[in-house]
Design an enzyme around this catalytic site. Structure first.
Site, PDB file in Angstrom:
ATOM      1  N   GLY A 157     -35.105  35.396 -17.206  1.00 20.56           N
ATOM      2  CA  GLY A 157     -34.474  36.595 -16.661  1.00 20.56           C
ATOM      3  C   GLY A 157     -33.432  36.221 -15.635  1.00 20.56           C
ATOM      4  N   SER A 158     -32.738  37.236 -15.124  1.00 21.45           N
ATOM      5  CA  SER A 158     -31.684  37.006 -14.143  1.00 21.45           C
ATOM      6  C   SER A 158     -31.521  38.228 -13.262  1.00 21.45           C
ATOM      7  CB  SER A 158     -30.353  36.679 -14.842  1.00 21.45           C
ATOM      8  OG  SER A 158     -29.952  37.772 -15.659  1.00 21.45           O
ATOM      9  N   GLY A 159     -30.709  38.088 -12.196  1.00 25.57           N
ATOM     10  CA  GLY A 159     -30.399  39.205 -11.322  1.00 25.57           C
ATOM     11  C   GLY A 159     -31.579  39.717 -10.524  1.00 25.57           C
ATOM     12  N   SER A 160     -32.610  38.882 -10.318  1.00 28.69           N
ATOM     13  CA  SER A 160     -33.830  39.252  -9.591  1.00 28.69           C
ATOM     14  C   SER A 160     -34.631  40.343 -10.293  1.00 28.69           C
ATOM     15  CB  SER A 160     -33.503  39.703  -8.157  1.00 28.69           C
ATOM     16  OG  SER A 160     -32.935  38.659  -7.416  1.00 28.69           O
ATOM     17  N   GLY A 162     -37.460  42.035 -12.082  1.00 30.73           N
ATOM     18  CA  GLY A 162     -38.878  41.749 -12.229  1.00 30.73           C
ATOM     19  C   GLY A 162     -39.435  40.778 -11.217  1.00 30.73           C
ATOM     20  N   ARG A 282     -23.882  27.955 -14.600  1.00 32.34           N
ATOM     21  CA  ARG A 282     -22.770  28.905 -14.779  1.00 32.34           C
ATOM     22  C   ARG A 282     -22.093  29.121 -13.443  1.00 32.34           C
ATOM     23  NH1 ARG A 282     -24.931  33.197 -12.185  1.00 32.34           N
ATOM     24  NH2 ARG A 282     -27.141  33.693 -12.459  1.00 32.34           N
TER      25      ARG A 282
END
Length: 430
Positions: A157-160, A162, A282
């Site tokens: 996942g990404s973007g915090s 969960g 990235r």
């Protein structure tokens, strides 16, 4: 002679920096997106947009092959900030068309946070204690082994999204139910990472190739979630701390087989020194590239594109400023009635950017992650204290009002008006 183009593969919502950088380099940008209509600035920026299933590698290969008949494809990149999985796709496309690009195998290993931690641990990189769990029983036993408080998050996942700090057994059970009970979207079989809460200042390290370009200090809003609050470049560090952070960050590249193009490392400085939280193969997400350019004079996006098209890059900085971004964070759920003050804030001397991500009548449903941010303000000056003062002055000029959803109106009949006093209160509590 065929026109040189830069192919942009959809990976996130902000393509503008790459588009503008490509055009400055004399390239014609062509974006491949599942739904090009969501990018309303394509037409204004002269971007050719093509509808493609960006999750289908074969379809992407066919479309790029078709374009290559007419154009000279100089390079392929993902939109900043692209996800790691999109960068893996980009790497595969670059290899297929014999273009410079990242190693897709290395990037795919980084996509899985558990696999990433295993590789880092084998190389002796300092990490929080961690376990992987597939169900509630395993989450509970993992937390007991590590000791509360723990961070609980999806292994992919990404973007915090969960991600939550669980300070007691009730919070642990609540968040496990949230992740496994159907509210969190899993693209594969659920796997949950349970890890020690590494306590200490949080740093973000930006690397191009094998060179550390900059180190920023990242602050979050109040726990248990990790919503961005403020980002400062450069981080104020003594030489020995700076060098240790840089050394640990570069050791991550060696452990993970990275070192081509951009890498972003996040770590915390704990009682035992730097502890790596995650490695992202990235470019960092916006507004980090803008902050790096203001603070160091290095345009990460442009230099990355130079590398992608086989040109010589230049990481020598020319600026020496303190650049700080403050995120504007929704303070309740509801419908955004109005938001304003951006023109007044932008007029403050030293303010580099004021950006709203949403407009009036947008439903606001806080998720406890980056989606709670509704805008940001960036300021820069030669002095850290002056930059902070400029930033606060600008933020104080911005207001918004959120009207509660109908179910909430019984408890709160009037709109919630955000004020500068609320911002200052938040500052004291974070």
């Amino acid at each position: 002679m065929a026109r040189r183009v830069l192919i942009l593969i959809e990976g996130a919502s902000n393509t503008l920096l790459s588009v503008q950088a490509a055009q400055r380099l004399g390239l014609h940008p062509i974006a491949l997106a599942a739904d090009p209509t969501q990018y309303d600035y394509f037409a204004a920026e002269g971007v050719e947009a093509i509808r493609v299933d960006t999750d289908n590698l074969d379809e992407l290969i066919r479309e790029c092959s078709r374009l290559r008949v007419t154009y000279d494809i100089a390079g392929i990149v993902g939109f900043p900030n692209p996800s790691e999985s999109v960068n893996a796709t980009v790497g595969k496309l670059c290899r297929y068309f014999d273009l410079p690009g990242p190693n897709p195998t290395s990037i795919q290993r980084c996509c899985d946070k558990f696999t990433q931690r295993q590789l880092l641990a084998e190389a002796g990189v300092p990490l929080p204690a961690y376990r992987v769990a597939a169900n509630a029983t395993e989450v509970e036993s993992s937390a007991a082994e590590i000791g509360l408080p723990v961070i609980v998050k999806p292994a992919v996942g990404s973007g915090s999204s969960g991600v939550r700090l669980c300070r007691n057994v009730n919070e642990l059970a609540e968040h496990t139910t949230h992740l496994l009970g159907g509210k969190h979207i899993w693209r594969s079989s659920p796997r949950i990472l349970v890890e020690e809460f590494a306590q200490g200042p949080h740093y973000s390290i930006d690397i191009m190739g094998n060179e550390v370009v900059g180190i920023g200090a990242l602050d979050f809003c109040r726990p248990p979630h990790f919503v961005y609050r403020e980002f400062t470049y450069p981080a104020v560090l003594a030489d020995d701390k700076h060098n240790r952070i840089a050394d640990v960050s570069l050791s991550c590249l060696r452990a993970l087989g990275l070192g081509w193009g951009p890498t972003n490392v996040e770590l915390r400085w704990t009682k035992r020194g730097p502890v790596v939280i995650e490695v992202n193969p990235r470019l960092p997400g916006s507004p980090a590239p803008q902050l790096v350019q203001l603070a160091y004079g290095v345009d990460l996006v442009t230099e990355h594109i130079k590398l992608v098209i086989g040109d010589e890059w230049n990481l020598r900085g020319s600026n020496s400023q303190t650049a700080v971004a403050r995120w504007l964070v929704a303070d309740r759920d509801g419908t955004l009635d109005w938001i304003g003050g951006d023109s007044r804030a932008a007029a403050v001397s030293g303010v580099a950017e004021v950006k709203f991500y949403v407009g009036p009548k947008t439903p606001i449903v806080r998720k406890g992650d980056c989606r709670d941010c509704i805008g940001h303000v960036i300021a820069a000056s030669p002095s850290p204290a002056r930059t902070k003062a400029i930033l606060q002055r600008a933020v104080d000029l911005i207001d918004w009002s959120i009207i509660p959803f109908p179910a909430e109106k019984e408890q709160s009949a009037s709109p919630h008006l955000h004020t500068s006093a609320q911002v200052k209160s938040d500052d004291r509590q974070t």
